[in-house]
Design an enzyme around this catalytic site. Structure first.
Site, PDB file in Angstrom:
ATOM      1  N   GLY A 112       0.859  -1.288   0.008  1.00 11.75           N
ATOM      2  CA  GLY A 112      -0.053   0.117  -0.236  1.00 11.75           C
ATOM      3  C   GLY A 112       0.748   1.374   0.094  1.00 11.75           C
ATOM      4  N   LEU A 185      -5.630  -6.928  -6.627  1.00  9.05           N
ATOM      5  CA  LEU A 185      -5.251  -7.775  -7.126  1.00  9.05           C
ATOM      6  C   LEU A 185      -6.574  -8.664  -7.831  1.00  9.05           C
ATOM      7  CD1 LEU A 185      -1.896  -9.156  -5.723  1.00  9.05           C
ATOM      8  CD2 LEU A 185      -2.596  -7.477  -7.563  1.00  9.05           C
ATOM      9  N   ASN A 202      -7.727   3.001 -11.702  1.00  9.10           N
ATOM     10  CA  ASN A 202      -6.560   1.956 -11.349  1.00  9.10           C
ATOM     11  C   ASN A 202      -5.297   2.578 -11.852  1.00  9.10           C
ATOM     12  OD1 ASN A 202      -5.457  -0.541 -10.688  1.00  9.10           O
ATOM     13  ND2 ASN A 202      -5.293  -1.170 -12.881  1.00  9.10           N
ATOM     14  N   HIS A 204      -1.528   1.022 -13.213  1.00  5.57           N
ATOM     15  CA  HIS A 204      -0.781  -0.005 -13.592  1.00  5.57           C
ATOM     16  C   HIS A 204       0.660   0.545 -13.869  1.00  5.57           C
ATOM     17  CE1 HIS A 204      -0.292  -4.010 -15.209  1.00  5.57           C
ATOM     18  NE2 HIS A 204       0.304  -3.581 -16.177  1.00  5.57           N
ATOM     19  N   ASP A 245      -6.994  -4.159 -15.965  1.00  8.06           N
ATOM     20  CA  ASP A 245      -5.914  -3.444 -16.510  1.00  8.06           C
ATOM     21  C   ASP A 245      -6.493  -2.723 -17.860  1.00  8.06           C
ATOM     22  OD1 ASP A 245      -4.199  -3.698 -14.362  1.00  8.06           O
ATOM     23  OD2 ASP A 245      -3.405  -5.308 -15.369  1.00  8.06           O
ATOM     24  N   GLU A 274       4.884   6.606  -9.846  1.00  9.20           N
ATOM     25  CA  GLU A 274       3.587   5.968  -9.490  1.00  9.20           C
ATOM     26  C   GLU A 274       3.225   7.220  -8.181  1.00  9.20           C
ATOM     27  OE1 GLU A 274       2.084   1.909 -10.321  1.00  9.20           O
ATOM     28  OE2 GLU A 274       3.582   1.835  -8.911  1.00  9.20           O
TER      29      GLU A 274
HETATM   30  C1  GAR Z   1       1.715  -0.811  -7.974  1.00 12.49           C
HETATM   31  O1  GAR Z   1       2.988  -0.751  -8.661  1.00 12.49           O
HETATM   32  C2  GAR Z   1       0.556  -1.010  -8.854  1.00 12.49           C
HETATM   33  O2  GAR Z   1       0.898  -0.261  -9.920  1.00 12.49           O
HETATM   34  C3  GAR Z   1       0.611  -2.352  -9.058  1.00 12.49           C
HETATM   35  O3  GAR Z   1       0.628  -2.652  -7.851  1.00 12.49           O
HETATM   36  C4  GAR Z   1       2.000  -2.115  -7.015  1.00 12.49           C
HETATM   37  C5  GAR Z   1       1.111  -1.860  -5.810  1.00 12.49           C
HETATM   38  O4  GAR Z   1       2.386  -1.527  -4.901  1.00 12.49           O
HETATM   39  N1  GAR Z   1      -0.679  -2.714  -9.736  1.00 12.49           N
HETATM   40  C6  GAR Z   1      -0.841  -3.610 -10.526  1.00 12.49           C
HETATM   41  O5  GAR Z   1      -0.160  -4.144 -11.023  1.00 12.49           O
HETATM   42  C7  GAR Z   1      -2.425  -3.657 -11.235  1.00 12.49           C
HETATM   43  N2  GAR Z   1      -2.283  -4.584 -12.356  1.00 12.49           N
HETATM   44  P1  GAR Z   1       2.107  -0.635  -3.548  1.00 12.49           P
HETATM   45  O6  GAR Z   1       0.997  -1.769  -2.682  1.00 12.49           O
HETATM   46  O7  GAR Z   1       3.357  -0.422  -3.037  1.00 12.49           O
HETATM   47  O8  GAR Z   1       1.030   0.642  -3.848  1.00 12.49           O
END
Ligand code: GAR
Length: 289
Positions: A112, A185, A202, A204, A245, A274
C-alpha cells in the site's frame, strides 16, 4: 494535546513534527520579513505603526508558511489548512464532506505504498477525503497505513466480493462516491463499477495496453518489459471497465529501461513515477468539470 492534534489534522507522528516546524519557521520568517518591510517604509513598530505591521504580517504569513511547507514537504497539508481558514473567514462551513465532496474507498492487496501517498495527499483536502480502505488480505501493509491515518478498514471475502453483493451496501453506508485501486489484485465486478457510475480508477506499472491483464502485477510486469527488450516503461492511470487493466486512460508517464536494469531496479523507477503522479491525477480527475 499532540494526540488530539494528530487526530484533528489526520497526520502521522513525523508529519505532525514537520507541520509544527513549518508553523514555527514560517512564523519567524514572517516576523523577520514584516520588520524588513516596516524598515523599508521607514515605519516604527509602535503607535499606528503597530496596525500597519499587523496588516503586513497578516498578508505575509500565508506566503511564508507555504514557502516553508514546500521545503519540508508539507505543501498539501498547508494548502488545505489555508483554504479552510479562508473559507471560515468568509463564513463558509468546513469539516466533513459537504455535498460536493468526494469520499474515496481505496482498494489494495499489498504494502500500500501508493495508498499511503493518496492518504497523505488528501488528509487535509477541502473536498476530497479517504473514507475507507478495503483489502482482501488481512495481513496487508496498507491496513497499517490506514490505521496511522485513522481511516476505517474493511477486510473482504473474495467470494462475496466477486460473486455476491461486492460489499456495495457497506460502501454505500460509508458514503463512498468513488473507488481507487492501488495494487488491488482481484477483478472488480461490474456491479461495483455501475453503482459508482464508472468512478473507479486504477494504476498499472507499465504502459498499457502492453504488459497488462490477469497475472500482470508486481515483478511479473517488469520481467515482461525486460523480456520484450522495451526501451521504455512507465505508468498508466485509467478508469476501470470490468476487464483487468483496461479502460479509458487518464494519464501516463514514461521512464527509460536501462541496459543494467533487473526487475527490481526497474520496479523502483516505475514506483517513483506512481508515487509522484497517482494522487494529483485522482485530484484532477475528480475536480475537473
Ligand atoms: C503498484 O505498482 C501498482 O501499479 C500495481 O501494484 C503495485 C502496488 O504497490 N498494480 C498492478 O499491477 C495492477 N495490475 P503498492 O502496494 O506499493 O502501492
Amino acid at each position: 494535546m499532540f494526540t488530539r492534534l494528530k487526530q484533528k489534522w489526520k497526520v502521522t507522528n513525523l508529519q505532525l513534527v514537520l507541520v509544527l516546524c513549518t508553523f514555527a519557521i514560517g512564523g519567524s520568517l514572517c516576523g523577520f520579513l514584516g520588520r524588513k518591510v516596516m524598515g523599508l517604509a521607514n515605519l516604527e513598530v509602535n503607535g499606528w505603526g503597530i496596525l500597519v505591521y499587523l496588516v503586513v504580517v497578516t498578508l505575509l504569513w500565508p506566503l511564508c508558511v507555504l514557502a516553508v511547507s514546500l521545503l519540508l514537504g508539507q505543501f498539501s497539508f498547508f494548502r488545505g489548512y489555508l483554504l479552510r481558514v479562508w473559507q471560515r473567514m468568509r463564513g463558509q462551513k468546513t469539516g466533513g464532506p459537504g455535498p460536493t465532496a468526494h469520499n474515496l474507498a481505496i482498494f489494495a492487496s499489498g504494502s500500500g505504498s501508493n495508498a499511503e501517498k493518496i492518504m497523505a495527499h488528501f488528509a487535509n483536502h477541502p473536498h476530497i477525503r479517504v473514507g475507507i480502505v478495503v483489502s482482501n488480505n488481512g495481513a496487508a501493509g496498507v491496513l497499517l497505513h490506514a490505521q496511522r491515518y485513522g481511516i476505517p478498514t474493511l477486510i473482504i471475502d473474495k467470494n462475496r466480493f466477486l460473486t455476491g453483493d461486492a460489499y456495495v451496501p457497506h460502501l454505500q453506508e460509508a458514503g463512498i462516491t468513488a473507488v481507487v485501486l492501488a495494487g488491488f489484485l482481484l477483478k472488480v465486478p461490474l456491479t461495483l463499477i455501475d453503482v459508482f457510475g464508472g468512478k473507479v480508477v486504477n494504476i498499472h506499472p507499465a504502459l498499457l495496453p502492453k504488459h497488462g491483464g490477469k497475472g500482470m502485477y508486481g515483478k511479473h510486469v517488469h520481467e515482461a518489459v525486460l523480456a520484450q527488450g522495451d526501451a521504455s516503461s512507465g505508468i498508466t492511470i485509467h478508469l476501470v471497465d470490468g476487464q483487468y487493466d483496461h479502460g479509458p486512460q487518464l494519464f501516463s508517464a514514461t521512464c527509460a529501461v536501462l541496459p543494467t536494469d533487473d526487475a527490481g531496479t526497474l520496479a523502483q523507477r516505475v514506483l517513483e513515477l506512481e508515487h509522484r503522479h497517482y494522487a494529483p491525477t485522482i485530484e484532477r480527475w475528480l475536480t475537473t468539470p
